[in-house]
Design an enzyme around this catalytic site. Structure first.
Site, mmCIF file in Angstrom:
data_model
loop_
_atom_site.group_PDB
_atom_site.id
_atom_site.type_symbol
_atom_site.label_atom_id
_atom_site.label_comp_id
_atom_site.label_asym_id
_atom_site.label_seq_id
_atom_site.Cartn_x
_atom_site.Cartn_y
_atom_site.Cartn_z
ATOM 1 N N ASP A 293 -8.424 3.686 1.606
ATOM 2 C CA ASP A 293 -7.441 3.837 2.678
ATOM 3 C C ASP A 293 -8.117 4.292 3.974
ATOM 4 O O ASP A 293 -8.582 5.430 4.069
ATOM 5 C CB ASP A 293 -6.397 4.869 2.240
ATOM 6 C CG ASP A 293 -5.190 4.861 3.155
ATOM 7 O OD1 ASP A 293 -5.316 4.377 4.295
ATOM 8 O OD2 ASP A 293 -4.130 5.329 2.716
ATOM 9 N N ARG B 275 -3.447 -0.725 5.309
ATOM 10 C CA ARG B 275 -4.026 -1.756 4.442
ATOM 11 C C ARG B 275 -3.126 -2.964 4.224
ATOM 12 O O ARG B 275 -3.575 -4.112 4.377
ATOM 13 C CB ARG B 275 -4.399 -1.136 3.081
ATOM 14 C CG ARG B 275 -5.522 -0.127 3.169
ATOM 15 C CD ARG B 275 -5.643 0.689 1.892
ATOM 16 N NE ARG B 275 -4.465 1.530 1.705
ATOM 17 C CZ ARG B 275 -4.203 2.244 0.635
ATOM 18 N NH1 ARG B 275 -5.050 2.198 -0.393
ATOM 19 N NH2 ARG B 275 -3.120 3.002 0.554
ATOM 20 N N CYS C 274 0.866 -1.186 0.000
ATOM 21 C CA CYS C 274 0.000 0.000 0.000
ATOM 22 C C CYS C 274 0.898 1.229 0.000
ATOM 23 O O CYS C 274 2.047 1.157 -0.463
ATOM 24 C CB CYS C 274 -0.980 -0.032 1.167
ATOM 25 S SG CYS C 274 -0.215 -0.036 2.807
#
Ligand code: 4NP
Length: 145
Positions: free
Chosen positions: A120, A15, A9
């Site tokens: 996100d 994440r 990420c």
């Protein structure tokens, strides 16, 4: 069967460590790691609220530490999984000439979710929704191996 899988990420504190944490329990036979395309949080554990949301589901990700994605990762892994299109673009920009390993969006493995990226939660604050989507994609990824 790709056995070395890298989840990527931006910051490697929300994440991708969550994805790694979910997937390593689901598929312990795979080798997993995670990384961020940015270096802001290198050396840090996963973001507190993400750790807490994971813990509430019985998932301990406190041992993970952030690191930046690097060109060498193309040789060290069989499959790279990006959380969004921007991650994917930043990963591809570092691909060494001649390297052909797949880089895929995680949501490719969650077609029923209707999502085309993993939002996100550092910005959306929806840590549970993020874990839900990661759970669906992780199952799809395991099935694809
Ligand atoms: P992640 O979320 O990419 O899911 O780890 C982020 C966390 C921190 C920042 C960006 C994204 N940041 O800019 O600090």
């Amino acid at each position: 069967m790709p056995t070395r899988i890298l989840f990527v990420c931006l910051g490697n504190i929300c994440r991708s460590p969550a994805a790694e944490g979910v997937f390593r329990v689901l598929c312990p036979e795979a080798e997993t790691d995670s990384a961020g395309t940015a270096s802001y949080h290198a050396g840090e554990p996963p973001y507190g609220p993400m750790q807490a949301a994971a813990k509430a589901r019985g998932l301990d990700i406190s041992d993970l530490r952030a690191r930046q994605f690097r060109r060498d990762d193309f040789a060290a892994f069989d499959l790279i999984i990006a959380m969004d299109a921007s991650n994917l673009e930043n990963i591809e920009a570092l691909r060494p000439a001649g390297n052909e390993i797949p880089v895929r969006l995680f949501t490719d493995y969650a077609p029923t979710s209707g999502a085309d990226y993993v939002p996100d939660p550092y910005y959306t604050r929806d840590f549970d929704g993020c874990l839900d989507l990661i759970g669906i994609a992780a199952k799809g990824l395991k099935t694809s191996l």
